[in-house]
Design a protein around this motif. Structure first.
Motif, PDB file in Angstrom:
ATOM      1  N   GLN A 144       3.435   2.970  -0.707  1.00 31.46           N
ATOM      2  CA  GLN A 144       2.465   2.847   0.380  1.00 31.46           C
ATOM      3  C   GLN A 144       2.362   4.143   1.177  1.00 31.46           C
ATOM      4  N   ASN A 162      -1.128   6.344   1.345  1.00 28.98           N
ATOM      5  CA  ASN A 162      -1.729   6.715   2.626  1.00 28.98           C
ATOM      6  C   ASN A 162      -1.687   8.221   2.856  1.00 28.98           C
ATOM      7  N   LEU A 203      -4.256   0.320  -2.503  1.00 32.75           N
ATOM      8  CA  LEU A 203      -3.669  -0.530  -1.464  1.00 32.75           C
ATOM      9  C   LEU A 203      -3.841  -2.010  -1.799  1.00 32.75           C
ATOM     10  N   LEU A 236      -1.307  -2.820  -4.388  1.00 31.43           N
ATOM     11  CA  LEU A 236       0.016  -2.871  -3.775  1.00 31.43           C
ATOM     12  C   LEU A 236       0.204  -4.173  -2.996  1.00 31.43           C
ATOM     13  N   ARG A 237      -0.855  -4.610  -2.296  1.00 36.31           N
ATOM     14  CA  ARG A 237      -0.795  -5.900  -1.596  1.00 36.31           C
ATOM     15  C   ARG A 237      -0.501  -7.027  -2.569  1.00 36.31           C
TER      16      ARG A 237
END
Length: 192
Positions: A54, A58, A92, A95-96
């Motif tokens: 993460q 980012n 993302l 990843l969630r």
């Protein structure tokens, strides 16, 4: 083991660990505490990997546009949807999904161990999720630094389930599929 199918290696690990777990004296409190510690350590390693990914996602914040056609759910009469997003948002979202799957596994394991008093799955679930995490596309890209080409090119194919059946078809990112979806009535659902 790069040449073996992950599902085959999972089956081998499960069968092997079932045999090993028969010989482990789970009635001994120190052994049980050790296996619980192994399970906890495995999940903490996975959490650390996902947090690292993460941070990398980012930090990179890749705003390259990604268009793909998401298949309609299996058994549905809906048409496939065109999804327009960025690599950052897509990663993302993936990843969630990994976090959600990991938490579901921990929850199911907690019920099996605390409520039903099963101890053998603790040993197997200390290894399989960790193996699965290291085989994931995000780990290959952000931890091992592999380029996003070939099988790692986004969007990724959905993991096939039991006996090779995917959920509702394959995600398509080729130009023809995207243009067809753009011309249809549900052209361009933008995901944030």
């Amino acid at each position: 083991m790069a040449f073996m199918n992950p599902q085959i290696t999972n089956l081998v690990i499960i069968l092997g660990m079932m045999q090993v777990s028969k010989k482990i004296p789970f009635e001994d409190p120190t052994v049980l505490l050790g296996v619980r510690g192994l399970y906890l350590a495995s999940n903490l390693i996975i959490a650390a990997i996902y947090l690292y990914i993460q941070i990398k996602i980012n930090g990179k914040k890749d705003l390259t546009t990604l268009k793909y056609v998401e298949p309609a759910p299996m058994g549905s009469s809906e048409e496939p949807k065109l999804i327009t997003t960025t690599v950052h948002s897509y990663d993302l979202q993936q990843l969630r999904g990994l976090w959600k799957a990991q938490l579901m596994g921990v929850g199911m394991m907690a019920v099996m161990h605390i409520y039903f008093k099963y101890t053998n799955p603790l040993l197997i679930q200390s290894i399989l999720p960790l193996k699965g995490a290291f085989e994931g596309n995000l780990v290959k890209i952000y931890v091992f630094g592999q380029p996003a080409i070939g099988d790692l090119k986004r969007p990724w194919k959905a993991a096939s389930g039991l006996m090779g059946m995917a959920g509702g078809g394959e995600v398509k990112a080729d130009r023809k599929s995207v243009e067809t979806a753009e011309k249809s009535r549900n052209g361009g659902i933008k995901e944030e």
